[in-house]
Design a protein around this motif. Structure first.
Motif, short mmCIF file in Angstrom:
data_model
loop_
_atom_site.label_atom_id
_atom_site.label_comp_id
_atom_site.label_asym_id
_atom_site.label_seq_id
_atom_site.Cartn_x
_atom_site.Cartn_y
_atom_site.Cartn_z
N ASN A 83 0.82 -1.21 0.00
CA ASN A 83 0.00 0.00 0.00
C ASN A 83 0.86 1.26 0.00
O ASN A 83 0.45 2.30 -0.51
CB ASN A 83 -0.95 0.01 1.20
CG ASN A 83 -2.04 -1.02 1.05
OD1 ASN A 83 -2.47 -1.34 -0.05
ND2 ASN A 83 -2.48 -1.58 2.17
N GLY A 84 2.05 1.18 0.57
CA GLY A 84 2.95 2.32 0.59
C GLY A 84 3.49 2.69 -0.78
O GLY A 84 3.96 3.81 -0.99
N ALA A 85 3.42 1.77 -1.71
CA ALA A 85 3.93 2.02 -3.07
C ALA A 85 2.93 2.78 -3.92
O ALA A 85 3.28 3.23 -5.01
CB ALA A 85 4.31 0.70 -3.74
N ILE A 86 1.70 2.92 -3.44
CA ILE A 86 0.70 3.62 -4.24
C ILE A 86 0.26 4.93 -3.59
O ILE A 86 -0.80 5.46 -3.86
CB ILE A 86 -0.54 2.72 -4.52
CG1 ILE A 86 -1.18 2.25 -3.22
CG2 ILE A 86 -0.16 1.54 -5.41
CD1 ILE A 86 -2.51 1.53 -3.40
N LYS A 87 1.12 5.46 -2.70
CA LYS A 87 0.85 6.77 -2.11
C LYS A 87 2.13 7.59 -2.16
O LYS A 87 3.23 7.06 -2.29
CB LYS A 87 0.32 6.64 -0.69
CG LYS A 87 1.30 6.09 0.31
CD LYS A 87 0.68 6.02 1.68
CE LYS A 87 1.75 5.64 2.71
NZ LYS A 87 1.24 5.69 4.06
#
Length: 160
Positions: free
Chosen positions: A93-97
């Motif tokens: 999820n951190g890769a899409i923010k």
């Protein structure tokens, strides 16, 4: 991006004190800097637009491409304190923010384009030293840029 930035400031010009609003403004600043980088790399001295435009606004080209690239690096620096990081190497999820590390990577790209290699090295080192990103193993290379490789350990930022 300018919509968010313009509307999250108070009438006195101060940024709203909520940590969520500060993060939203920081994310908008980085995304605006990303768009400006694409313009700078394609057009050189594209106007820097820091607010919503009205019909009365008259845009002028920036004084130089280097000035645009420096503006981008400064926008990233201004945003970094209010951004968060991925929680771990495998935080998909951190890769899409928009994260601190993405802001450092974008700053590094702007500084490389400006031929400020020392500044770029310092910015990129922040991403490496975070230990929250890694190159994918060779056997997974074919999955990059495909759905099966989305949000890999190599992804600093992906549009979802």
């Amino acid at each position: 991006c300018n919509d968010v930035i313009d509307h999250f400031y108070g009438e006195d010009g101060s940024l709203a004190t909520s940590s969520v609003k500060k993060r939203c403004v920081a994310e908008a600043r980085v995304l605006r800097a990303q768009a400006q980088l694409l313009l700078a790399l394609a057009w050189g001295t594209a106007p820097i637009v820091e607010h919503n435009l009205t019909g009365a606004d008259k845009l002028e080209n920036a004084e130089s491409q280097a000035a645009v690239l420096e503006w981008i690096a400064n926008e990233c620096d201004a945003a970094i304190p209010d951004l968060t990081s991925k929680s771990s190497l495998n935080d998909r999820n951190g890769a899409i923010k928009v994260t601190k590390e993405y802001a450092y990577a974008l700053k590094g790209k702007a500084l490389i384009s400006k031929h400020d290699y020392s500044g770029a090295k310092t910015a990129f080192k922040q991403v490496i030293d975070s230990q929250k990103y890694a190159l994918v193993p060779g056997e997974q290379m074919t999955s990059l840029h495909h759905n099966s490789g989305r949000a890999s350990t190599e992804a600093v930022f992906e549009l979802n």
